[in-house]
Design a protein around this motif. Sequence first.
Motif, PDB file in Angstrom:
ATOM      1  N   ALA A   1      10.684  -2.139  -3.978  1.00 53.99           N
ATOM      2  CA  ALA A   1      11.502  -3.267  -3.513  1.00 53.99           C
ATOM      3  C   ALA A   1      10.632  -4.370  -2.918  1.00 53.99           C
ATOM      4  CB  ALA A   1      12.524  -2.781  -2.486  1.00 53.99           C
ATOM      5  N   GLU A   2       9.566  -3.998  -2.236  1.00 52.89           N
ATOM      6  CA  GLU A   2       8.716  -4.988  -1.579  1.00 52.89           C
ATOM      7  C   GLU A   2       7.519  -5.401  -2.429  1.00 52.89           C
ATOM      8  OE1 GLU A   2       7.646  -3.931   2.398  1.00 52.89           O
ATOM      9  OE2 GLU A   2       9.709  -3.434   2.990  1.00 52.89           O
ATOM     10  N   GLY A   3       7.410  -4.837  -3.630  1.00 52.27           N
ATOM     11  CA  GLY A   3       6.314  -5.211  -4.510  1.00 52.27           C
ATOM     12  C   GLY A   3       4.947  -4.843  -3.966  1.00 52.27           C
ATOM     13  N   ARG A   4       4.877  -3.739  -3.250  1.00 48.94           N
ATOM     14  CA  ARG A   4       3.605  -3.314  -2.656  1.00 48.94           C
ATOM     15  C   ARG A   4       2.649  -2.794  -3.734  1.00 48.94           C
ATOM     16  NH1 ARG A   4       2.939  -5.014   2.624  1.00 48.94           N
ATOM     17  NH2 ARG A   4       5.043  -5.272   3.476  1.00 48.94           N
ATOM     18  N   LYS A   5       1.366  -2.940  -3.467  1.00 47.61           N
ATOM     19  CA  LYS A   5       0.332  -2.434  -4.366  1.00 47.61           C
ATOM     20  C   LYS A   5      -0.055  -0.986  -4.031  1.00 47.61           C
ATOM     21  CE  LYS A   5      -0.068  -6.364  -6.483  1.00 47.61           C
ATOM     22  NZ  LYS A   5       0.481  -6.495  -7.867  1.00 47.61           N
ATOM     23  N   THR A   6       0.422  -0.486  -2.896  1.00 43.61           N
ATOM     24  CA  THR A   6       0.159   0.902  -2.508  1.00 43.61           C
ATOM     25  C   THR A   6       0.732   1.850  -3.561  1.00 43.61           C
ATOM     26  OG1 THR A   6       0.108   0.428  -0.146  1.00 43.61           O
ATOM     27  CG2 THR A   6       0.679   2.677  -0.793  1.00 43.61           C
ATOM     28  N   LYS A   7      -0.043   2.883  -3.909  1.00 45.98           N
ATOM     29  CA  LYS A   7       0.400   3.882  -4.879  1.00 45.98           C
ATOM     30  C   LYS A   7       0.489   5.250  -4.228  1.00 45.98           C
ATOM     31  CE  LYS A   7      -1.945   1.780  -8.867  1.00 45.98           C
ATOM     32  NZ  LYS A   7      -3.015   2.024  -9.880  1.00 45.98           N
TER      33      LYS A   7
ATOM     34  N   LEU B   1       2.351  13.528   1.870  1.00 43.24           N
ATOM     35  CA  LEU B   1       2.284  12.514   0.828  1.00 43.24           C
ATOM     36  C   LEU B   1       0.933  11.816   0.943  1.00 43.24           C
ATOM     37  CD1 LEU B   1       5.840  10.891   1.164  1.00 43.24           C
ATOM     38  CD2 LEU B   1       5.121  12.716  -0.388  1.00 43.24           C
ATOM     39  N   VAL B   2       0.274  11.615  -0.196  1.00 40.05           N
ATOM     40  CA  VAL B   2      -1.048  10.991  -0.206  1.00 40.05           C
ATOM     41  C   VAL B   2      -0.967   9.680  -0.989  1.00 40.05           C
ATOM     42  CG1 VAL B   2      -3.495  11.294  -0.724  1.00 40.05           C
ATOM     43  CG2 VAL B   2      -2.094  13.279  -0.122  1.00 40.05           C
ATOM     44  N   PHE B   3      -1.597   8.640  -0.433  1.00 36.01           N
ATOM     45  CA  PHE B   3      -1.500   7.300  -0.996  1.00 36.01           C
ATOM     46  C   PHE B   3      -2.876   6.705  -1.273  1.00 36.01           C
ATOM     47  CE2 PHE B   3       2.070   8.048   1.819  1.00 36.01           C
ATOM     48  CZ  PHE B   3       3.165   7.586   1.110  1.00 36.01           C
ATOM     49  N   GLU B   4      -2.913   5.827  -2.257  1.00 34.19           N
ATOM     50  CA  GLU B   4      -4.041   4.931  -2.475  1.00 34.19           C
ATOM     51  C   GLU B   4      -3.557   3.554  -2.013  1.00 34.19           C
ATOM     52  OE1 GLU B   4      -6.349   5.267  -6.281  1.00 34.19           O
ATOM     53  OE2 GLU B   4      -5.533   3.244  -6.580  1.00 34.19           O
ATOM     54  N   VAL B   5      -4.131   3.051  -0.937  1.00 31.86           N
ATOM     55  CA  VAL B   5      -3.556   1.874  -0.286  1.00 31.86           C
ATOM     56  C   VAL B   5      -4.588   0.752  -0.183  1.00 31.86           C
ATOM     57  CG1 VAL B   5      -4.021   2.963   1.960  1.00 31.86           C
ATOM     58  CG2 VAL B   5      -2.474   1.029   1.842  1.00 31.86           C
ATOM     59  N   PRO B   6      -4.235  -0.462  -0.635  1.00 31.12           N
ATOM     60  CA  PRO B   6      -5.144  -1.599  -0.441  1.00 31.12           C
ATOM     61  C   PRO B   6      -5.401  -1.816   1.045  1.00 31.12           C
ATOM     62  CG  PRO B   6      -3.389  -2.149  -1.997  1.00 31.12           C
ATOM     63  CD  PRO B   6      -3.016  -0.844  -1.378  1.00 31.12           C
ATOM     64  N   GLU B   7      -6.594  -2.278   1.372  1.00 28.10           N
ATOM     65  CA  GLU B   7      -6.957  -2.438   2.776  1.00 28.10           C
ATOM     66  C   GLU B   7      -5.983  -3.354   3.508  1.00 28.10           C
ATOM     67  OE1 GLU B   7     -10.987  -3.739   2.593  1.00 28.10           O
ATOM     68  OE2 GLU B   7     -11.781  -1.730   2.135  1.00 28.10           O
ATOM     69  N   ASN B   8      -5.442  -4.373   2.810  1.00 30.95           N
ATOM     70  CA  ASN B   8      -4.537  -5.309   3.490  1.00 30.95           C
ATOM     71  C   ASN B   8      -3.122  -4.759   3.666  1.00 30.95           C
ATOM     72  OD1 ASN B   8      -3.621  -5.445   0.871  1.00 30.95           O
ATOM     73  ND2 ASN B   8      -3.836  -7.667   0.668  1.00 30.95           N
ATOM     74  N   GLU B   9      -2.852  -3.523   3.168  1.00 31.09           N
ATOM     75  CA  GLU B   9      -1.535  -2.907   3.369  1.00 31.09           C
ATOM     76  C   GLU B   9      -1.611  -1.690   4.279  1.00 31.09           C
ATOM     77  OE1 GLU B   9       0.549  -2.151  -0.278  1.00 31.09           O
ATOM     78  OE2 GLU B   9       0.496  -4.235  -0.935  1.00 31.09           O
ATOM     79  N   VAL B  10      -2.796  -1.406   4.820  1.00 30.04           N
ATOM     80  CA  VAL B  10      -2.967  -0.209   5.653  1.00 30.04           C
ATOM     81  C   VAL B  10      -2.091  -0.283   6.894  1.00 30.04           C
ATOM     82  CG1 VAL B  10      -4.591   1.026   7.146  1.00 30.04           C
ATOM     83  CG2 VAL B  10      -5.260   0.406   4.823  1.00 30.04           C
ATOM     84  N   ASP B  11      -2.096  -1.424   7.587  1.00 30.27           N
ATOM     85  CA  ASP B  11      -1.303  -1.540   8.816  1.00 30.27           C
ATOM     86  C   ASP B  11       0.180  -1.354   8.518  1.00 30.27           C
ATOM     87  OD1 ASP B  11      -3.570  -1.944  10.285  1.00 30.27           O
ATOM     88  OD2 ASP B  11      -3.403  -4.138  10.313  1.00 30.27           O
ATOM     89  N   TRP B  12       0.623  -1.948   7.416  1.00 31.78           N
ATOM     90  CA  TRP B  12       2.034  -1.779   7.030  1.00 31.78           C
ATOM     91  C   TRP B  12       2.349  -0.300   6.796  1.00 31.78           C
ATOM     92  CZ3 TRP B  12       3.924   0.485   2.615  1.00 31.78           C
ATOM     93  CH2 TRP B  12       5.303   0.399   2.420  1.00 31.78           C
ATOM     94  N   LEU B  13       1.491   0.399   6.058  1.00 30.47           N
ATOM     95  CA  LEU B  13       1.752   1.798   5.740  1.00 30.47           C
ATOM     96  C   LEU B  13       1.776   2.644   7.002  1.00 30.47           C
ATOM     97  CD1 LEU B  13       0.521   3.863   2.777  1.00 30.47           C
ATOM     98  CD2 LEU B  13       0.065   4.745   5.048  1.00 30.47           C
TER      99      LEU B  13
ATOM    100  N   GLU C   1       3.075  11.876  10.712  1.00 33.35           N
ATOM    101  CA  GLU C   1       1.832  11.286  11.189  1.00 33.35           C
ATOM    102  C   GLU C   1       0.988  10.815  10.013  1.00 33.35           C
ATOM    103  OE1 GLU C   1       1.372  14.092  15.172  1.00 33.35           O
ATOM    104  OE2 GLU C   1       0.572  14.802  13.247  1.00 33.35           O
ATOM    105  N   VAL C   2       0.267   9.710  10.185  1.00 26.93           N
ATOM    106  CA  VAL C   2      -0.524   9.113   9.111  1.00 26.93           C
ATOM    107  C   VAL C   2      -1.990   9.075   9.510  1.00 26.93           C
ATOM    108  CG1 VAL C   2      -0.991   6.995   7.811  1.00 26.93           C
ATOM    109  CG2 VAL C   2       1.360   7.724   8.188  1.00 26.93           C
ATOM    110  N   GLY C   3      -2.838   9.437   8.577  1.00 30.85           N
ATOM    111  CA  GLY C   3      -4.285   9.282   8.734  1.00 30.85           C
ATOM    112  C   GLY C   3      -4.823   8.478   7.569  1.00 30.85           C
ATOM    113  N   VAL C   4      -5.884   7.722   7.794  1.00 33.88           N
ATOM    114  CA  VAL C   4      -6.463   6.862   6.758  1.00 33.88           C
ATOM    115  C   VAL C   4      -7.969   7.073   6.734  1.00 33.88           C
ATOM    116  CG1 VAL C   4      -6.793   4.477   5.975  1.00 33.88           C
ATOM    117  CG2 VAL C   4      -4.640   5.141   7.066  1.00 33.88           C
ATOM    118  N   GLY C   5      -8.554   7.094   5.527  1.00 30.73           N
ATOM    119  CA  GLY C   5      -9.997   7.260   5.422  1.00 30.73           C
ATOM    120  C   GLY C   5     -10.497   6.861   4.051  1.00 30.73           C
ATOM    121  N   VAL C   6     -11.801   6.927   3.878  1.00 35.22           N
ATOM    122  CA  VAL C   6     -12.395   6.528   2.603  1.00 35.22           C
ATOM    123  C   VAL C   6     -12.158   7.583   1.524  1.00 35.22           C
ATOM    124  CG1 VAL C   6     -14.169   5.074   3.635  1.00 35.22           C
ATOM    125  CG2 VAL C   6     -14.625   7.511   3.294  1.00 35.22           C
TER     126      VAL C   6
END
Length: 924
Positions: free
Chosen positions: A865-871, A880-892, A913-918
């Motif tokens: 619905a929001e046209g996000r690039k996150t997959k 749930l595991v995502f591939e997220v563009p750096e500019n959508e990390v805060d949103w996610l 809870e969400v964790g983010v890493g390389v």
Amino acid sequence: MSEKKTLLLVDGSSYLYRAFHAMPDLRAVPGDPASPPTGAIRGMINMLQSLRKEVTADYAACVFDAKGPTFRDALYPEYKAQRAPMPDDLRAQIEPIHQVVRLMGWAVLDVPGVEADDVIGTLAVAAAAQGVEVFISSGDKDLSQLVNEHIVIVDTMNGKRRDVAGVTAEFGVPPALMVDYQTLVGDAVDNVPGVDKVGPKTAAKWLTEYGSLDALVARSAEIKGAAGENLRKALDWLPTGRQLLTIKTDCDLNGWVPGLPALDAVRVGEPDNAALKTFYEQYGFKGLAKALADKASAAASAAEAPGLFDEPAPVTPSITQVAYDTILDWEAFNTWLARIDAAELVALDTETTSLDEMVAEIVGISFSVTPGEAAYIPLMHDYPDAPAQLPRDEVLAKLKGWLENPAKKKLGQHVKYDRHVFANHGIEVQGYVHDTMLQSYVLEVHKPHGLASLAERHLGRKGINYEDLCGKGAKQIPFSQVSIDKAAEYSCEDSDQTLDVHRTLWPRLEKDAQEGGKLRFIYELEIASSETLYRIERNGVLIDAPTLAQQSHELGQRILQLEQEAYELAGQPFNLGSPKQIGEIFFGKLGLPIVKKTATGAPSTDEEVLEKLADDYPLPAKILEHRGLSKLKGTYTDKLAQMALPGTGRVHTHYAQAVAVTGRLSSNDPNLQNIPIRTPEGRRVREAFIAPPGCLIASADYSQIELRIMAHLSGDAALLLAFHDGMDVHRATASEVFGVPTSAVTSEQRRYAKTINFGLIYGMSSYGLAKSLGIDNTAAKNYIERYFDRFAGVKRYMDETRASAKAKGYVETVFGRRLYLPEINSPNGPRRGGAERAAINAPMQGTAADLIKLSMNAVQRVLDAEGRKTKMIMQVHDELVFEVPENEVDWLKREVPKLMAGVAQLRVPLLAEVGVGVNWDKAH
């Protein structure tokens, strides 16, 4: 596409020798030496009964060596010349063994002129080529050369499993090199010489270094020392040795059983209980005869009141006349295109080049809009004299508008597969509103969900088997070479039966909804999940091949180091994968205590024994570590990069929905849910799951989800309070159980409480708790009693759930998914106990499965619905595991936890809870 079938092949000759040597000298008349011997018969019955419980199979055969010579005897007269003749007492039991095996429902194969190994090899390879998963039950290492991704050897006598990783770990070479390995080592049992003084270690080393026996022979002049000299002396013999040791996989069995290796000839049969009872009485097996009589009595009582798990009565066929069209010209195509365009609902099926949905191409398409009528469009049939067909690209271009129109309602059997196939041709199908596989999964999770089974069960209709159409084994042809008239009948039948099954099952879901049930909600959840899983599978996950290669190298070095350390502890080299050698060293040489024995009476060295001994002795700990690292290397670090699609570097797992009765997903090819993350080496595997430049990996998972569900289901006041107040639930439990303030709870008390919390969810007994905590049974029993005193709501919930399950035959999740328990009223105590434990746990596991499906669907809707690039790229249990563009990390990080927490309102708050890493590891 239907689910994969399973073939179980038993090495009967291996079994009967084991049975003979394992059992005492039993006689039909106890104490009378003149009475017929029965020990091997009884042992064979015991082993086959155990195997039938452990391995569920659609097809099964017990294969024996037939009397008389084979081609190997003609090739090498000394073949098996050193073998002692069969003992007379065993020979006397062969015919009765064959008889009782047949009565137990097994096909018995003994093909004149063909050794049992060759029969097994022919059937296994033929079945695997037809997409069937094959399990071979044998202790014979020679069969290891057959192992591949679809053929596994299980040895239930010692708990050994020889898959690709297991063979590699045991012998030091993969299954593809086992014939080369055996040729070098020789086979003393069958009197087949190898290379003099060359043992397993040298053979594995040579093959690892040179890559194959042929390459080794070509460079044999380079091999130094006595071993090299002996290799050169054996060069003339090696081709004969290899021929003797190679299991044939193309034997002509048709002359013995019509249709072999067609699998219908070895379909699992029901035991002939009446004849079995007579047999048991004849040979003095009073206990077995009584058990059958008791079973017959119970069945007679059940027949008076048909139950939930009774076999259905035969169904009168719903359709007896069919009208199937084959579309070979544009006029016929346009007629059917108009017909499907005007239809309210269309059943759709594809015929393809592969079972791998990511690479499969369309060979033909069929449609049905009315039961009994269907049409097939052949597109890529390429056998000699095949009639001209419409061009595939043009046909797909003309169908694209209808296929991608969400207003045009479609159904299928396992539609996720067909969506991938169309996507491979650039078509994103919309409008799939029904899936008969998922209808069956929701309505009757405890029964098979393949189309053939559904059609026969609900419609009384039988169909064409794929193997009848395409042939078997090495002679099997691709679907593109099937004659168009036969292909049309086969594919039209699939679409026709799918529509017919839907018209039977869908009204049941509607009726349940009208009566206030929740099954239609669960079905709609599964349909939505199929769409989301298609997206996840299509996205795939990027794999860092160099990282995996480095990990494989390091694991290989550590595995070699562990072998040397184990040799030093044992005082000699030995095969770390051989239970026999381990047993000799443990109990014969080192005098370690015997923990338990196998069915043959030998001291066991299975995983449980090794873990117990590892607490006090270093050698078992080394062997355990060696096994774990070998499996990790063979299953993941060596293979994952090879499974990535060329060009993209991405791995695309397959999520099977209609497998686990709890609603959980099953991941395979590769299995991403079983990476052993409790070890540092296992966790490192997740470092290889990476994101492309400009993106990161994010992981979102539910916190203590099953304990929260327990609090909701039980309504226990103390548990509800702990979660509402955001307390550490394990600390709160420890406070109640040990009667101390939460501030005074020690780390040891918290650990005990955590074990109790999770143990009770899985129905852990006081014995199990004692074992987990390393305490005596009395202390464990006291802890459980104290827990139930303080958490009375949990005890009440468990008691009420067991009673309800016994009355209804099933339990339900919070959302209404039904989880059937066929053994809940079983007269067999262990089976009934297992069903009672499942009755407690299944609603929690099932509700957790429902929640994660609701979450992934909700997140995907917002991403779209929001046209996000996150997959979304993986779903692993509660994560749930995502591939997220750096500019959508805060949103996610902000929105995904809210979406996951908001999919349901329970009596306790949901927390994600969400964790983010390389990489995936760093995201935790």
